[in-house]
Scaffold this active site. Sequence first.
Site, PDB file in Angstrom:
ATOM      1  N   PHE A 243       0.856  -1.183   0.000  1.00  0.00           N
ATOM      2  CA  PHE A 243       0.000   0.000   0.000  1.00  0.00           C
ATOM      3  C   PHE A 243       0.894   1.235   0.000  1.00  0.00           C
ATOM      4  O   PHE A 243       1.849   1.318   0.780  1.00  0.00           O
ATOM      5  CB  PHE A 243      -0.916  -0.005   1.227  1.00  0.00           C
ATOM      6  CG  PHE A 243      -1.994   1.030   1.139  1.00  0.00           C
ATOM      7  CD1 PHE A 243      -3.090   0.832   0.317  1.00  0.00           C
ATOM      8  CD2 PHE A 243      -1.899   2.206   1.853  1.00  0.00           C
ATOM      9  CE1 PHE A 243      -4.082   1.792   0.217  1.00  0.00           C
ATOM     10  CE2 PHE A 243      -2.885   3.173   1.759  1.00  0.00           C
ATOM     11  CZ  PHE A 243      -3.987   2.970   0.936  1.00  0.00           C
TER      12      PHE A 243
ATOM     13  N   LYS B 210     -11.184  -1.257   8.998  1.00  0.00           N
ATOM     14  CA  LYS B 210     -11.500  -2.296   8.017  1.00  0.00           C
ATOM     15  C   LYS B 210     -12.265  -3.423   8.717  1.00  0.00           C
ATOM     16  O   LYS B 210     -13.421  -3.258   9.098  1.00  0.00           O
ATOM     17  CB  LYS B 210     -10.225  -2.783   7.343  1.00  0.00           C
ATOM     18  CG  LYS B 210      -9.451  -1.685   6.597  1.00  0.00           C
ATOM     19  CD  LYS B 210      -8.220  -2.237   5.917  1.00  0.00           C
ATOM     20  CE  LYS B 210      -7.314  -1.141   5.380  1.00  0.00           C
ATOM     21  NZ  LYS B 210      -7.943  -0.304   4.343  1.00  0.00           N
TER      22      LYS B 210
ATOM     23  N   ARG C  27     -11.942  -5.851  -6.178  1.00  0.00           N
ATOM     24  CA  ARG C  27     -11.703  -6.459  -4.874  1.00  0.00           C
ATOM     25  C   ARG C  27     -13.023  -6.739  -4.159  1.00  0.00           C
ATOM     26  O   ARG C  27     -13.914  -5.887  -4.121  1.00  0.00           O
ATOM     27  CB  ARG C  27     -10.855  -5.541  -3.989  1.00  0.00           C
ATOM     28  CG  ARG C  27      -9.501  -5.182  -4.547  1.00  0.00           C
ATOM     29  CD  ARG C  27      -8.641  -4.527  -3.478  1.00  0.00           C
ATOM     30  NE  ARG C  27      -9.401  -3.512  -2.735  1.00  0.00           N
ATOM     31  CZ  ARG C  27      -8.982  -2.952  -1.602  1.00  0.00           C
ATOM     32  NH1 ARG C  27      -7.825  -3.308  -1.074  1.00  0.00           N
ATOM     33  NH2 ARG C  27      -9.711  -2.030  -1.006  1.00  0.00           N
TER      34      ARG C  27
END
Length: 406
Positions: free
Chosen positions: A124, A220, A365
């Site tokens: 990332f 998340k 995704r």
Amino acid sequence: MTREECAALDAADPLAGFRREFALPEGVVYLDGNSLGALPAGTPERVRRVVEQEWGRELIRSWNDAGWFEQPYRLGRRIAPLVGAEPDEVVVCDTTSVNLFKVLAAALRLRPGRRTVLGDGAAFPTDLYIAEGVTGLVEGARSVLVAPEELDRHLDGEVAAVVLSHVDYRTGELLDLPGITARVRAAGALMIWDVCHSVGALPVELGAGGADFAVGCTYKYLNGGPGSPAFLYVARRHQAAAAQPLSGWFGHARPFAFEPGYDARAGIGRFLTSSPSLLGQAALEASLDVWERADLGAVRAKSLALTDPFVALVEGLDGIEVATPREHARRGSQIALRHADGYPVVQALIARGVIGDFRAPDLMRFGFTPLYLTYTDVWDAARHLAGVLESGEWRQERFGRRGEVT
């Protein structure tokens, strides 16, 4: 697998009761919990209490009476079991980027004479940018990007630290945390793990795996809410010697003595910098109320049981290539599919109520969050993807218009 078989699996699911603890919109299959977790049902009331009672009525007294001052430690102790750490090795504070800056700078100081930081060029981007920024502040230091499979040949006496993501944010590939950590430490370097895409998705064993440092977010799989505070891990063996450069007053041994010189707090507290975001931490606290009752082994088992049929249902669709490893030992809790026109395909799916996301140049995704996702959700999502591709509806102009966030 048929939809009826999926319904039977839902009926026997030991985690099924957790779905009621999340505020999920009707008619939506949410497959983006790997980017932003769903809202826990208890969060609004917890935040309301902080706003109206602790802040509104108790005012500044809540720093003592409501335990605001100790909240970073208290939340750290609650996250510790989720990452395989001891209670005094985790603290909740700041953001992932800020925390990575702190632990990476500390790692460089612990390895004087070594000036190389190794990272994965496909990680990332914030990890890459922070590594570049930290090494830019140290004379002679450099950040070198290598593929994880080529790591061993770059581990020499110049390497101070290695920064890797436990799960690849693009493909969902899971790395061998204990194996890589052992090789890095054998070379005399320190191992820093980014667990943003694994905490809450699978058992993470930082302590047993020998990790030196780690950083992670809570918005998340942990469902802490947008912009919720991050956390960092520092192995107990490093805490006395590790020094981080953001020496703010909250990390001082005696913050209310208001001394002009900095004297770092003992233990994990020396990695604190400034006053915590209490509203964000309140939302995280409500989410951890749920996670403390969840069995991570059951979460991992269901994750694999959800992703296996999804792959089987979509891998033969027109233009689809599965980018996520098939082996369970190499898979996180998301499935990434390549498609030349992935962005409009995802947008067409969202219009049907199946929410995933897109990462350039061609990755769609889909995150699988076992606490609130059902087997029938998986079946429905796969059928909708088939319908989008077979109908060609993704070719509509509206689906090709890109927003700021993909």
